[in-house]
Design a protein around this motif. Sequence first.
Motif, PDB file in Angstrom:
ATOM      1  N   VAL A   1      13.018  12.689   4.486  1.00  0.00           N
ATOM      2  CA  VAL A   1      11.744  13.346   4.756  1.00  0.00           C
ATOM      3  C   VAL A   1      12.024  14.770   5.224  1.00  0.00           C
ATOM      4  N   HIS A   2      11.341  15.723   4.611  1.00  0.00           N
ATOM      5  CA  HIS A   2      11.415  17.127   5.052  1.00  0.00           C
ATOM      6  C   HIS A   2      10.491  17.265   6.252  1.00  0.00           C
ATOM      7  N   VAL A   3      11.035  17.623   7.406  1.00  0.00           N
ATOM      8  CA  VAL A   3      10.244  17.765   8.626  1.00  0.00           C
ATOM      9  C   VAL A   3       9.720  19.192   8.758  1.00  0.00           C
ATOM     10  N   ARG A   4      10.630  20.159   8.706  1.00  0.00           N
ATOM     11  CA  ARG A   4      10.197  21.556   8.788  1.00  0.00           C
ATOM     12  C   ARG A   4      11.354  22.467   8.382  1.00  0.00           C
ATOM     13  N   THR A   5      10.977  23.629   7.912  1.00  0.00           N
ATOM     14  CA  THR A   5      11.948  24.670   7.578  1.00  0.00           C
ATOM     15  C   THR A   5      11.892  25.721   8.670  1.00  0.00           C
ATOM     16  N   LEU A   6      13.046  26.025   9.242  1.00  0.00           N
ATOM     17  CA  LEU A   6      13.156  27.076  10.241  1.00  0.00           C
ATOM     18  C   LEU A   6      13.727  28.303   9.541  1.00  0.00           C
ATOM     19  N   VAL A   7      12.899  29.313   9.362  1.00  0.00           N
ATOM     20  CA  VAL A   7      13.289  30.513   8.636  1.00  0.00           C
ATOM     21  C   VAL A   7      14.073  31.436   9.559  1.00  0.00           C
ATOM     22  N   ALA A   8      15.025  32.159   8.989  1.00  0.00           N
ATOM     23  CA  ALA A   8      15.898  33.048   9.763  1.00  0.00           C
ATOM     24  C   ALA A   8      15.102  34.012  10.621  1.00  0.00           C
ATOM     25  N   ASP A   9      15.661  34.284  11.801  1.00  0.00           N
ATOM     26  CA  ASP A   9      15.101  35.305  12.687  1.00  0.00           C
ATOM     27  C   ASP A   9      16.247  36.224  13.112  1.00  0.00           C
ATOM     28  N   GLU A  10      16.064  36.988  14.159  1.00  0.00           N
ATOM     29  CA  GLU A  10      17.088  37.934  14.596  1.00  0.00           C
ATOM     30  C   GLU A  10      18.369  37.252  15.086  1.00  0.00           C
ATOM     31  N   GLU A  11      18.272  35.987  15.505  1.00  0.00           N
ATOM     32  CA  GLU A  11      19.423  35.295  16.092  1.00  0.00           C
ATOM     33  C   GLU A  11      20.018  34.194  15.221  1.00  0.00           C
ATOM     34  N   ASN A  12      19.200  33.532  14.413  1.00  0.00           N
ATOM     35  CA  ASN A  12      19.653  32.350  13.684  1.00  0.00           C
ATOM     36  C   ASN A  12      19.352  32.461  12.196  1.00  0.00           C
ATOM     37  N   GLU A  13      20.230  31.882  11.401  1.00  0.00           N
ATOM     38  CA  GLU A  13      19.968  31.775   9.970  1.00  0.00           C
ATOM     39  C   GLU A  13      19.024  30.595   9.725  1.00  0.00           C
ATOM     40  N   SER A  14      18.491  30.513   8.532  1.00  0.00           N
ATOM     41  CA  SER A  14      17.567  29.435   8.173  1.00  0.00           C
ATOM     42  C   SER A  14      18.267  28.084   8.200  1.00  0.00           C
ATOM     43  N   CYS A  15      17.492  27.049   8.523  1.00  0.00           N
ATOM     44  CA  CYS A  15      17.944  25.670   8.404  1.00  0.00           C
ATOM     45  C   CYS A  15      16.714  24.807   8.132  1.00  0.00           C
ATOM     46  N   ILE A  16      16.959  23.576   7.704  1.00  0.00           N
ATOM     47  CA  ILE A  16      15.865  22.652   7.416  1.00  0.00           C
ATOM     48  C   ILE A  16      16.082  21.382   8.223  1.00  0.00           C
ATOM     49  N   VAL A  17      15.078  20.993   8.982  1.00  0.00           N
ATOM     50  CA  VAL A  17      15.115  19.758   9.755  1.00  0.00           C
ATOM     51  C   VAL A  17      14.583  18.640   8.867  1.00  0.00           C
ATOM     52  N   MET A  18      15.331  17.529   8.825  1.00  0.00           N
ATOM     53  CA  MET A  18      14.963  16.401   7.973  1.00  0.00           C
ATOM     54  C   MET A  18      15.112  15.094   8.740  1.00  0.00           C
ATOM     55  N   GLN A  19      14.674  14.007   8.109  1.00  0.00           N
ATOM     56  CA  GLN A  19      14.894  12.651   8.616  1.00  0.00           C
ATOM     57  C   GLN A  19      15.467  11.807   7.496  1.00  0.00           C
ATOM     58  N   ASP A  20      16.381  10.891   7.869  1.00  0.00           N
ATOM     59  CA  ASP A  20      16.935   9.986   6.865  1.00  0.00           C
ATOM     60  C   ASP A  20      15.944   8.859   6.584  1.00  0.00           C
ATOM     61  N   VAL A  21      16.369   7.849   5.845  1.00  0.00           N
ATOM     62  CA  VAL A  21      15.472   6.782   5.395  1.00  0.00           C
ATOM     63  C   VAL A  21      14.929   5.915   6.515  1.00  0.00           C
ATOM     64  N   GLU A  22      15.458   6.032   7.735  1.00  0.00           N
ATOM     65  CA  GLU A  22      14.920   5.304   8.879  1.00  0.00           C
ATOM     66  C   GLU A  22      14.429   6.235   9.975  1.00  0.00           C
ATOM     67  N   GLY A  23      14.285   7.523   9.676  1.00  0.00           N
ATOM     68  CA  GLY A  23      13.702   8.449  10.622  1.00  0.00           C
ATOM     69  C   GLY A  23      14.666   9.163  11.541  1.00  0.00           C
ATOM     70  N   ASN A  24      15.972   9.004  11.340  1.00  0.00           N
ATOM     71  CA  ASN A  24      16.959   9.718  12.160  1.00  0.00           C
ATOM     72  C   ASN A  24      16.992  11.182  11.736  1.00  0.00           C
ATOM     73  N   GLU A  25      16.849  12.086  12.713  1.00  0.00           N
ATOM     74  CA  GLU A  25      16.838  13.510  12.393  1.00  0.00           C
ATOM     75  C   GLU A  25      18.223  14.010  12.035  1.00  0.00           C
ATOM     76  N   PHE A  26      18.257  14.958  11.116  1.00  0.00           N
ATOM     77  CA  PHE A  26      19.459  15.712  10.790  1.00  0.00           C
ATOM     78  C   PHE A  26      19.012  17.066  10.277  1.00  0.00           C
ATOM     79  N   CYS A  27      19.939  17.996  10.217  1.00  0.00           N
ATOM     80  CA  CYS A  27      19.620  19.348   9.746  1.00  0.00           C
ATOM     81  C   CYS A  27      20.445  19.703   8.528  1.00  0.00           C
ATOM     82  N   LEU A  28      19.833  20.393   7.599  1.00  0.00           N
ATOM     83  CA  LEU A  28      20.561  21.066   6.529  1.00  0.00           C
ATOM     84  C   LEU A  28      20.834  22.461   7.068  1.00  0.00           C
TER      85      LEU A  28
END
Length: 144
Positions: A116-143
């Motif tokens: 599940v795609h939870v949210r996309t965090l777009v790059a800002d002055e401090e961090n590059e972009s990443c995508i927050v997701m959940q696996d098939v049982e809802g455990n969060e992970f990031c791309l």
Amino acid sequence: MSLIKQIQVTFDCAEPERVARFWCEVLGYVVPPTPEGFATWDDFTRSLPAEQRDAWFACTDPSGVGPRLYFQRVPEGKVVKNRVHLDVRTATGLVGEERLATLEAECARLVALGAVHVRTLVADEENESCIVMQDVEGNEFCLD
């Protein structure tokens, strides 16, 4: 004093084999060989007492570099946000639009596997972009 040479990451879950096979696809991991004396994992599972069947599953990095992932059945469901999560390093070294496009392509692949795609965090002055997701049982992970 001995140094730790390997770690195993353990997931609590309801369906260990299902979650393990999802992570095999995400990471290019493989199911380890069956225990000695068994032709298949199904044969091994059938040999166990009923209460132990489908209680765990694992996957490993075929190169032997990454940690073993272990999935254990627990009776309770996930209730709150993970205190620890995996960062799947999909776009290491990439920046800007190229990084975001790479992350989005991997996100689409994983959504097709049941993530599940939870949210996309777009790059800002401090961090590059990443995508927050959940696996098939809802455990969060990031791309990342």
